[in-house]
Motif scaffolding. Structure first.
Motif, mmCIF file in Angstrom:
data_model
loop_
_atom_site.group_PDB
_atom_site.id
_atom_site.type_symbol
_atom_site.label_atom_id
_atom_site.label_comp_id
_atom_site.label_asym_id
_atom_site.label_seq_id
_atom_site.Cartn_x
_atom_site.Cartn_y
_atom_site.Cartn_z
ATOM 1 N N ARG A 15 0.841 -1.214 0.000
ATOM 2 C CA ARG A 15 0.000 0.000 0.000
ATOM 3 C C ARG A 15 0.870 1.256 0.000
ATOM 4 N NH1 ARG A 15 -5.461 -0.228 0.967
ATOM 5 N NH2 ARG A 15 -6.333 -2.190 1.738
ATOM 6 N N ARG A 16 1.972 1.205 0.725
ATOM 7 C CA ARG A 16 2.859 2.360 0.768
ATOM 8 C C ARG A 16 3.460 2.627 -0.617
ATOM 9 N NH1 ARG A 16 7.465 1.363 4.218
ATOM 10 N NH2 ARG A 16 5.927 0.190 5.403
ATOM 11 N N TYR A 17 3.813 1.538 -1.320
ATOM 12 C CA TYR A 17 4.337 1.691 -2.676
ATOM 13 C C TYR A 17 3.315 2.370 -3.576
ATOM 14 C CZ TYR A 17 5.179 0.374 -7.521
ATOM 15 O OH TYR A 17 5.317 0.414 -8.883
ATOM 16 N N SER A 18 2.077 1.891 -3.581
ATOM 17 C CA SER A 18 1.063 2.481 -4.456
ATOM 18 C C SER A 18 0.791 3.934 -4.082
ATOM 19 C CB SER A 18 -0.237 1.662 -4.416
ATOM 20 O OG SER A 18 -0.816 1.665 -3.130
ATOM 21 N N THR A 19 0.818 4.251 -2.784
ATOM 22 C CA THR A 19 0.636 5.640 -2.356
ATOM 23 C C THR A 19 1.751 6.518 -2.895
ATOM 24 O OG1 THR A 19 -0.472 4.933 -0.322
ATOM 25 C CG2 THR A 19 0.424 7.158 -0.360
ATOM 26 N N CYS A 20 2.986 6.029 -2.816
ATOM 27 C CA CYS A 20 4.126 6.800 -3.324
ATOM 28 C C CYS A 20 4.015 7.043 -4.819
ATOM 29 C CB CYS A 20 5.437 6.067 -3.014
ATOM 30 S SG CYS A 20 5.904 6.058 -1.281
ATOM 31 N N VAL A 21 3.661 5.999 -5.566
ATOM 32 C CA VAL A 21 3.557 6.143 -7.024
ATOM 33 C C VAL A 21 2.435 7.106 -7.390
ATOM 34 C CG1 VAL A 21 3.053 4.942 -9.181
ATOM 35 C CG2 VAL A 21 4.551 3.880 -7.501
ATOM 36 N N GLU A 22 1.306 7.009 -6.695
ATOM 37 C CA GLU A 22 0.182 7.888 -7.005
ATOM 38 C C GLU A 22 0.535 9.349 -6.730
ATOM 39 O OE1 GLU A 22 -3.235 6.338 -4.987
ATOM 40 O OE2 GLU A 22 -3.110 4.407 -6.034
ATOM 41 N N LEU A 23 1.326 9.598 -5.690
ATOM 42 C CA LEU A 23 1.749 10.967 -5.384
ATOM 43 C C LEU A 23 2.808 11.472 -6.371
ATOM 44 C CD1 LEU A 23 2.073 10.848 -1.494
ATOM 45 C CD2 LEU A 23 0.419 12.182 -2.797
ATOM 46 N N TYR A 24 3.692 10.572 -6.783
ATOM 47 C CA TYR A 24 4.859 10.977 -7.564
ATOM 48 C C TYR A 24 4.625 10.994 -9.074
ATOM 49 C CZ TYR A 24 9.465 10.592 -9.744
ATOM 50 O OH TYR A 24 10.553 10.768 -10.549
ATOM 51 N N SER A 25 3.819 10.059 -9.583
ATOM 52 C CA SER A 25 3.769 9.815 -11.023
ATOM 53 C C SER A 25 3.312 11.016 -11.837
ATOM 54 C CB SER A 25 2.860 8.613 -11.324
ATOM 55 O OG SER A 25 1.568 8.817 -10.767
ATOM 56 N N GLY A 26 2.479 11.874 -11.272
ATOM 57 C CA GLY A 26 1.971 13.002 -12.038
ATOM 58 C C GLY A 26 2.829 14.250 -11.988
ATOM 59 N N ARG A 27 3.947 14.206 -11.278
ATOM 60 C CA ARG A 27 4.779 15.404 -11.153
ATOM 61 C C ARG A 27 5.535 15.685 -12.445
ATOM 62 N NH1 ARG A 27 6.983 14.665 -4.898
ATOM 63 N NH2 ARG A 27 4.913 14.829 -3.947
ATOM 64 N N GLN A 28 5.706 16.942 -12.736
ATOM 65 C CA GLN A 28 6.380 17.369 -13.960
ATOM 66 C C GLN A 28 7.861 17.594 -13.684
ATOM 67 O OE1 GLN A 28 4.569 17.512 -16.911
ATOM 68 N NE2 GLN A 28 3.019 16.622 -15.556
ATOM 69 N N LEU A 29 8.706 16.918 -14.445
ATOM 70 C CA LEU A 29 10.146 17.023 -14.265
ATOM 71 C C LEU A 29 10.754 17.865 -15.377
ATOM 72 C CD1 LEU A 29 11.041 13.322 -13.377
ATOM 73 C CD2 LEU A 29 10.411 15.182 -11.840
ATOM 74 N N THR A 30 11.826 18.555 -15.068
ATOM 75 C CA THR A 30 12.529 19.324 -16.099
ATOM 76 C C THR A 30 13.036 18.396 -17.191
ATOM 77 O OG1 THR A 30 13.210 20.940 -14.441
ATOM 78 C CG2 THR A 30 14.419 20.939 -16.540
ATOM 79 N N LEU A 31 13.627 17.272 -16.788
ATOM 80 C CA LEU A 31 14.092 16.262 -17.731
ATOM 81 C C LEU A 31 13.260 15.000 -17.521
ATOM 82 C CD1 LEU A 31 17.980 16.664 -17.470
ATOM 83 C CD2 LEU A 31 16.455 17.525 -19.271
ATOM 84 N N TYR A 32 12.452 14.657 -18.518
ATOM 85 C CA TYR A 32 11.577 13.500 -18.381
ATOM 86 C C TYR A 32 12.387 12.221 -18.181
ATOM 87 C CZ TYR A 32 7.633 10.400 -19.114
ATOM 88 O OH TYR A 32 6.669 9.437 -18.937
ATOM 89 N N ASP A 64 1.884 -9.068 -11.673
ATOM 90 C CA ASP A 64 0.505 -9.081 -12.196
ATOM 91 C C ASP A 64 -0.335 -7.982 -11.555
ATOM 92 O OD1 ASP A 64 -0.128 -11.630 -13.999
ATOM 93 O OD2 ASP A 64 1.321 -12.249 -12.486
ATOM 94 N N TRP A 65 -0.144 -7.772 -10.260
ATOM 95 C CA TRP A 65 -0.858 -6.685 -9.569
ATOM 96 C C TRP A 65 -0.345 -5.330 -10.043
ATOM 97 C CZ3 TRP A 65 1.270 -2.820 -6.598
ATOM 98 C CH2 TRP A 65 0.367 -1.982 -5.954
ATOM 99 N N ALA A 66 0.978 -5.194 -10.173
ATOM 100 C CA ALA A 66 1.572 -3.904 -10.514
ATOM 101 C C ALA A 66 1.092 -3.399 -11.867
ATOM 102 C CB ALA A 66 3.098 -4.019 -10.509
#
Length: 290
Positions: A15-32, A64-66
């Motif tokens: 659950r902690r992993y999915s929370t981290c990804v959900e928070l992080y994945s949408g952030r905009q980076l200078t270098l993709y 499979d879950w990921a």
């Protein structure tokens, strides 16, 4: 660490992993191309309690879950824009390849979360291979012969008695019956998944079984489409961005990767479940290109 989910050590690590990804994945980076590099500190912290390695940001012992992540808002695939000359590219099957935030939508995985280990052993079937330079390798390798300790455990370590597949799933037809069609025949390509499974063809529809009393909440720009079989019977839904409205009425090939379901109101009409057996056919090797 302000607002970070990492200090929540009482929460199970998946659950902690999915929370981290959900928070992080949408952030905009200078270098993709830095997207996974910037996540590496988090995956190192989570890798030990999960007992996993990460493949393009996905935990291999729960693969499979990921793969069941979905876009939280409309986005575009940008993995092909990363500089492949330096080994920096992100495949479409990973959240790292998209410029939008993602989530593991509860309407898809709520049944899975009751007992993740049991679900991985009994409701998944694909022997996942990853393409490398010159060979195919299993996405996950058995690390121990120890049995599962809790319901959040990943793939089963199985045994060496030929009664389980490489992911520890019990083979349905007894000993030494691994179907050789699961072994990739296509030329391996780095960044690709190679696997063998079922596919079926369905028609995209605007039809929904949700009544006025219930409407699923989706972020702006997303739409829940119905899918119909060859007889025009409603079979379920798929969430896509609204650009797919122009494709309503078209027929598309769907690839089955696991049995993850939750018959919520938007998925099922008064408990009516339509059998898809007549639509499903065996298929050959599938390669998901980066």
């Amino acid at each position: 660490m302000v607002g970070s989910p990492l200090p929540l050590f009482k929460e199970n690590p998946l659950r902690r992993y999915s929370t981290c990804v959900e928070l992080y994945s949408g952030r905009q980076l200078t270098l993709y191309s830095d997207k996974l590099m910037a996540f590496r500190g988090i995956d190192k912290t989570l890798g030990y309690p999960l007992a996993v390695s990460f493949l393009y940001g996905l935990p291999d012992s729960y693969f499979d879950w990921a793969l069941l992540w979905e876009l939280k808002s409309p986005g575009s695939f940008k993995g092909h824009e990363v500089d492949q000359a330096y080994g920096k590219f992100f495949p479409s099957w990973s959240w790292s390849g998209w410029d939008s935030g993602v989530e593991w939508r509860l309407s898809t995985i709520s049944g899975v979360l009751l007992h993740v280990h049991e679900w991985l052993v009994t409701r998944t079937w694909i022997v996942w291979y990853k393409g490398t330079r010159g060979s195919h390798e299993w996405v996950w390798l058995r690390r121990s012969k120890a049995g599962p300790s809790h319901r959040w455990y990943g793939y089963s370590c199985g045994s060496d008695d030929d009664e389980t597949d490489p992911y520890g799933r019990r083979r349905p037809y007894g000993r030494k019956t691994l179907n050789r069609k699961t072994e990739p025949q296509a030329t391996p390509k780095e960044g690709c998944l190679h696997f063998w499974t079922y596919t079926a063809f369905f028609t995209l529809s605007r039809k929904s079984m949700s009544g006025a009393a219930f409407k699923s909440s989706l972020d702006p720009g997303l739409h829940r489409f119905g899918i119909l079989d060859s007889k025009g019977d409603w079979c379920g839904t798929v969430v896509l961005d609204k650009t797919w409205l122009d494709a309503v009425g078209g027929t598309f090939e769907f690839v089955a990767i696991s049995e993850a379901k939750d018959f919520a109101l938007e998925e099922c009409d008064a408990g009516r479940i339509i059998s898809l057996k007549s639509e499903i056919k065996r298929s050959g090797i599938f390669t998901m290109h980066s």
